[in-house]
Scaffold this motif. Structure first.
Motif, PDB file in Angstrom:
ATOM      1  N   VAL A   1       0.871  -1.181   0.000  1.00 54.54           N
ATOM      2  CA  VAL A   1       0.000   0.000   0.000  1.00 54.54           C
ATOM      3  C   VAL A   1       0.908   1.231   0.000  1.00 54.54           C
ATOM      4  O   VAL A   1       1.736   1.395   0.898  1.00 54.54           O
ATOM      5  N   THR A   2       0.784   2.053  -1.019  1.00 54.02           N
ATOM      6  CA  THR A   2       1.690   3.195  -1.123  1.00 54.02           C
ATOM      7  C   THR A   2       1.053   4.350  -1.887  1.00 54.02           C
ATOM      8  O   THR A   2       0.231   4.129  -2.789  1.00 54.02           O
ATOM      9  N   ALA A   3       1.487   5.548  -1.525  1.00 48.03           N
ATOM     10  CA  ALA A   3       1.042   6.728  -2.259  1.00 48.03           C
ATOM     11  C   ALA A   3       1.925   6.975  -3.473  1.00 48.03           C
ATOM     12  O   ALA A   3       1.599   7.810  -4.312  1.00 48.03           O
ATOM     13  N   ASN A   4       3.063   6.272  -3.543  1.00 48.06           N
ATOM     14  CA  ASN A   4       3.981   6.473  -4.662  1.00 48.06           C
ATOM     15  C   ASN A   4       4.425   5.124  -5.205  1.00 48.06           C
ATOM     16  O   ASN A   4       5.323   4.483  -4.648  1.00 48.06           O
ATOM     17  N   PRO A   5       3.817   4.671  -6.294  1.00 49.01           N
ATOM     18  CA  PRO A   5       4.139   3.327  -6.815  1.00 49.01           C
ATOM     19  C   PRO A   5       5.526   3.214  -7.432  1.00 49.01           C
ATOM     20  O   PRO A   5       5.913   2.120  -7.849  1.00 49.01           O
TER      21      PRO A   5
ATOM     22  N   ALA B   1       7.269   0.475  -0.241  1.00 54.16           N
ATOM     23  CA  ALA B   1       8.028   0.425  -1.498  1.00 54.16           C
ATOM     24  C   ALA B   1       7.655  -0.832  -2.269  1.00 54.16           C
ATOM     25  O   ALA B   1       7.922  -1.933  -1.803  1.00 54.16           O
ATOM     26  N   PRO B   2       7.060  -0.695  -3.449  1.00 55.48           N
ATOM     27  CA  PRO B   2       6.664  -1.897  -4.196  1.00 55.48           C
ATOM     28  C   PRO B   2       7.812  -2.562  -4.957  1.00 55.48           C
ATOM     29  O   PRO B   2       7.684  -3.703  -5.374  1.00 55.48           O
ATOM     30  N   TRP B   3       8.947  -1.858  -5.150  1.00 52.27           N
ATOM     31  CA  TRP B   3      10.030  -2.386  -5.987  1.00 52.27           C
ATOM     32  C   TRP B   3      11.242  -2.758  -5.139  1.00 52.27           C
ATOM     33  O   TRP B   3      11.639  -1.998  -4.264  1.00 52.27           O
ATOM     34  N   ILE B   4      11.833  -3.901  -5.452  1.00 49.75           N
ATOM     35  CA  ILE B   4      13.165  -4.185  -4.903  1.00 49.75           C
ATOM     36  C   ILE B   4      14.094  -4.607  -6.038  1.00 49.75           C
ATOM     37  O   ILE B   4      13.665  -5.221  -7.019  1.00 49.75           O
TER      38      ILE B   4
ATOM     39  N   ALA C   1      10.058   7.707   5.383  1.00 50.91           N
ATOM     40  CA  ALA C   1       9.655   7.188   4.069  1.00 50.91           C
ATOM     41  C   ALA C   1       8.311   6.461   4.191  1.00 50.91           C
ATOM     42  O   ALA C   1       7.449   6.553   3.305  1.00 50.91           O
ATOM     43  N   GLN C   2       8.137   5.766   5.297  1.00 55.10           N
ATOM     44  CA  GLN C   2       6.876   5.062   5.542  1.00 55.10           C
ATOM     45  C   GLN C   2       5.728   6.063   5.667  1.00 55.10           C
ATOM     46  O   GLN C   2       4.651   5.871   5.091  1.00 55.10           O
ATOM     47  N   ARG C   3       6.004   7.126   6.404  1.00 57.49           N
ATOM     48  CA  ARG C   3       4.973   8.157   6.573  1.00 57.49           C
ATOM     49  C   ARG C   3       4.634   8.793   5.224  1.00 57.49           C
ATOM     50  O   ARG C   3       3.469   9.024   4.903  1.00 57.49           O
ATOM     51  N   TYR C   4       5.667   9.028   4.410  1.00 55.54           N
ATOM     52  CA  TYR C   4       5.469   9.598   3.075  1.00 55.54           C
ATOM     53  C   TYR C   4       4.616   8.656   2.221  1.00 55.54           C
ATOM     54  O   TYR C   4       3.670   9.084   1.549  1.00 55.54           O
ATOM     55  N   ALA C   5       4.959   7.360   2.258  1.00 57.51           N
ATOM     56  CA  ALA C   5       4.226   6.385   1.438  1.00 57.51           C
ATOM     57  C   ALA C   5       2.777   6.246   1.885  1.00 57.51           C
ATOM     58  O   ALA C   5       1.901   5.880   1.093  1.00 57.51           O
ATOM     59  N   GLN C   6       2.545   6.531   3.155  1.00 57.28           N
ATOM     60  CA  GLN C   6       1.165   6.475   3.659  1.00 57.28           C
ATOM     61  C   GLN C   6       0.413   7.773   3.376  1.00 57.28           C
ATOM     62  O   GLN C   6      -0.764   7.901   3.736  1.00 57.28           O
ATOM     63  N   GLY C   7       1.118   8.736   2.775  1.00 57.18           N
ATOM     64  CA  GLY C   7       0.482  10.006   2.428  1.00 57.18           C
ATOM     65  C   GLY C   7       0.142  10.854   3.624  1.00 57.18           C
ATOM     66  O   GLY C   7      -0.721  11.729   3.554  1.00 57.18           O
ATOM     67  N   ARG C   8       0.852  10.605   4.760  1.00 58.36           N
ATOM     68  CA  ARG C   8       0.549  11.362   5.979  1.00 58.36           C
ATOM     69  C   ARG C   8       1.310  12.680   5.991  1.00 58.36           C
ATOM     70  O   ARG C   8       2.488  12.734   5.639  1.00 58.36           O
ATOM     71  N   GLU C   9       0.657  13.710   6.409  1.00 58.82           N
ATOM     72  CA  GLU C   9       1.266  15.037   6.458  1.00 58.82           C
ATOM     73  C   GLU C   9       1.710  15.405   7.874  1.00 58.82           C
ATOM     74  O   GLU C   9       2.400  16.394   8.072  1.00 58.82           O
ATOM     75  N   ASP C  10       1.306  14.588   8.893  1.00 61.46           N
ATOM     76  CA  ASP C  10       1.603  14.966  10.285  1.00 61.46           C
ATOM     77  C   ASP C  10       3.083  14.859  10.609  1.00 61.46           C
ATOM     78  O   ASP C  10       3.828  14.182   9.976  1.00 61.46           O
TER      79      ASP C  10
END
Lengths: 281, 383
Positions: free
Chosen positions: B55-59, B88-91, B374-383
């Motif tokens: 689950v990510t805001a940035n694929p 992160a969907p890619w490795i 990075a996790q917070r970014y991927a979750q689209g959280r602004e806090d």
């Protein structure tokens, strides 16, 4: 001796001889090992040449740097010379990148390395490490005279300044699992985190000891808590098969600690003394 | 009578022998049971677990994992779980040829690769498999595992074929070799773009035979400003053009790029005489100039380092800021870029060099601040 006994002894002779050979061999091995352990070619060479070859990377002030004349200066340089003087030999300093120092000691290219190097438990099969001569880990810094925050256990409900992304930040986030009401105040640099405490915007800062010393040297409003939060000791790297040198370095560090030389070095290079005591990592 | 005497003797001995045999058998069975129980206890079984999705805001977010030398299965699983949990969907992961065929062609020691692919797939991760590392039998004695003569390109092609065929349902992207523009990565020989183009041709052909749908990534060039004639390597921009000149274009579907930021932010403009994140745009320009503008790029290494002493490092906060902005830039500004896999997610053990400060997670799975951000970014959280 009866004839029967003589015959019996003659029969047992090969077995007795074998036992004797094994015992002699064991005694020889024991002696060889004892003598071998006591021998230390590195220390012998330091004594005969009068030179102690120490590697360091002169790019990390105030521990090591180059002065205008290109000569190495810093805490580690002075420490090296103080130990050498304690032994009555001369320190010969060789510049090398910090990433290669431990390998250079292991390969026998250097007698030792003193370069703000941390203790590395996974390298103890390759090299030996001295006791710590400086604690570079995380410390708590609070307003001078503050009695409310003596350790991290007192941080519940407090405002804690950290450098964003640093180890202090990581530890502070972990701390918030214990004390969810700790208010984290991230700053861009450790200096900014310390300034936030000095100016009353935060109750404490969790930063590395080096930054804390440098800041408190010129700002009496802050004091360093004497209890290290996460330890990161700097140690001297030594060859593994140099037991006498290891012992001599340990004794020299103890002597320099006892006669106040280590404190004097901290004062010289940081402008202040540290409440932190160092020792075995 | 002597006969009767013997029978009487045997009559006494045989039951005793039987009793002793039974006792020995019982002891052996008990020992066997203990060994089985102990071995089961010392080797905890690791289950793959249910199928997950990222689950990510940035694929386009990705990381280069370092599982090649990770022995324990639970650590492989935990690493990949944490990648998924970061969003992160890619490795990118390395699958050394020498590990699969250490002693002879076709040896097929796939257990470790199978384990990595199995767990990566279960975590819903898209694997970009980096292939290389030559076994001793495919190179002259006393050469580096990064040395491969053209005589053995066919053998390498066979490995590529077997790898792609084996994982045709799980792996859709493979990278052929790594940083061939560095002498170190080319077996300490002078680099040779034409020979690399030939390697690509062989590997590409074999990969497509195994799975026509697999995408072959070429290049993976090291960003370097090596001057002409340098013994250490060749400028990546010059090397890429030389690859095109040697006819490499039909033999890669995607260009793999390495994008290290050094001390510069991701928005620092690209320049031929600078190494920064945006240098990727210059590689893209060369592709366009060679009529290859339809092909995408994937960043398969890159990022920033926050070592306190390394001269090319930035502050930890800068590293977080630059990294998130880089992921964002890939999404917002670079439609031709499909993934950004940054170096490196986690090492199996501390390197105790500046390399440790490229990672997102410590060897003992402690998330660094950059991981959490990075996790917070991927979750689209602004806090």
């Amino acid at each position: 001796m009866l004839k029967a006994e003589r015959i019996n002894l003659r029969r047992r002779w090969p077995a007795l001889a074998a036992v004797a050979v094994v015992l002699l061999l064991a005694a020889f091995l024991l002696l060889w090992q004892t003598v071998g352990v006591a021998r230390d070619r590195v220390w012998d060479h330091i004594q005969t040449s009068g030179q102690w070859l120490v590697g360091m990377d002169p790019s990390f002030p105030p521990f090591q740097d180059l002065d205008e004349a290109g000569q190495p200066v810093g805490f580690d340089v002075d420490l090296t010379r103080a130990i050498a003087a304690h032994w009555g030999v001369e320190a010969q300093i060789e510049g090398l990148g910090f990433d290669g120092l431990v390998d250079a000691v292991q390969a026998g290219r250097l007698d030792s390395a003193i370069s703000a190097l941390p203790y590395q438990p996974e390298r103890t099969e390759d090299v030996a490490f001295s006791d710590a001569y400086f604690e570079a880990g995380l410390v708590l810094v609070t307003p001078t005279g503050s009695i409310g925050v003596a350790s991290v256990d007192d941080l519940a409900g407090r405002r804690l300044a950290v450098e964003w992304g640093s180890e202090g930040d990581v530890q502070a986030r972990l701390l918030r699992r214990r004390f969810p009401d700790v208010v984290l105040l991230p700053s861009d640099t450790p200096q900014a985190a310390l300034l936030a405490v000095a100016e009353g915007q935060a109750d404490a800062a969790l930063v590395d000891h080096i930054s804390a010393l440098q800041f408190t040297a010129s700002d009496a409003r802050l004091a360093i808590s004497p209890q290290v939060v996460v330890s990161d000791p700097y140690v001297i790297v030594l060859p593994r098969k140099a037991p006498v040198l290891q012992q001599q370095v340990g004794e020299a560090l103890q002597a320099l600690q006892a006669d106040g030389t280590l404190d004097a070095l901290t004062t010289r290079w940081f402008g202040t003394t540290s409440p932190m005591r160092v020792g075995s990592p | 009578m002597p006969g009767l005497h013997v029978r009487g003797h045997v009559g006494r001995i045989l039951p005793a022998l039987r009793r002793r045999r039974r006792a020995v058998l019982l002891a052996l069975l008990t020992l066997l049971a203990v060994v089985i129980i102990l071995s089961l206890q010392s080797r905890p079984s690791v289950t793959v677990g249910p199928q997950q999705t990222v689950v990510t805001a940035n694929p386009k977010m990705g990381v280069h994992t370092r599982l090649t030398d990770e022995v324990e299965e639970w650590k492989i699983k935990r690493t990949l779980e944490m990648v998924r949990e970061m969003g992160a969907p890619w490795i990118v992961e390395y699958f050394p040829w020498a590990y699969v065929e250490p002693d002879r062609p076709g040896q097929g020691e796939w257990e470790h690769s199978d384990m990595v692919i199995r767990h990566a797939s279960a975590q819903g991760l898209e694997v970009i498999a980096r292939l290389g590392y030559v076994p001793p039998w495919a190179r002259p004695k006393d050469t580096s595992p990064l040395y491969l003569d053209e005589d053995y390109y066919a053998a390498f092609g066979d490995y590529v074929y077997e790898f792609v065929r084996r994982y045709r349902d799980e792996v859709n992207h493979i990278i052929i070799w790594n940083e061939p523009n560095l002498s170190l990565e080319w077996g300490y020989r002078p680099v040779d773009p034409a020979s690399y183009a030939e390697m690509l041709r062989v590997a590409y052909t074999r990969a497509k035979e195994a799975n026509p749908g697999v995408l072959v990534l070429g290049g993976a060039l090291a960003p370097t400003l090596a001057p002409p004639g340098s013994e250490w390597g060749m400028d990546d921009l010059i090397y890429l053009q030389a690859m095109y000149d040697a006819g490499a274009a039909p033999y890669f579907d995607v260009l793999a790029a390495h994008a290290y930021g050094g001390k510069f932010p991701p928005d620092e403009p690209a320049a031929a005489d600078a190494i920064n994140f945006a240098r990727t745009e210059l590689l893209r320009e060369i592709m366009v100039q060679n009529g290859d503008g339809d092909k995408p790029i994937m960043i398969t290494e890159g990022g920033w380092n926050d070592h306190p002493r390394w001269t090319r490092a930035v502050r930890p906060g800068q590293r977080i800021d630059y990294t998130l902005r880089a992921y964002d830039k890939a999404l917002a500004d670079w439609p031709w870029l499909e993934a950004v896999a940054l170096w490196a997610f986690r090492y199996p053990a501390p390197a105790r060099t500046y390399q440790d400060y490229f990672t997102f997670v410590t060897p003992d799975f402690q998330p660094k601040a950059i991981y959490l951000e990075a996790q917070r970014y991927a979750q689209g959280r602004e806090d």
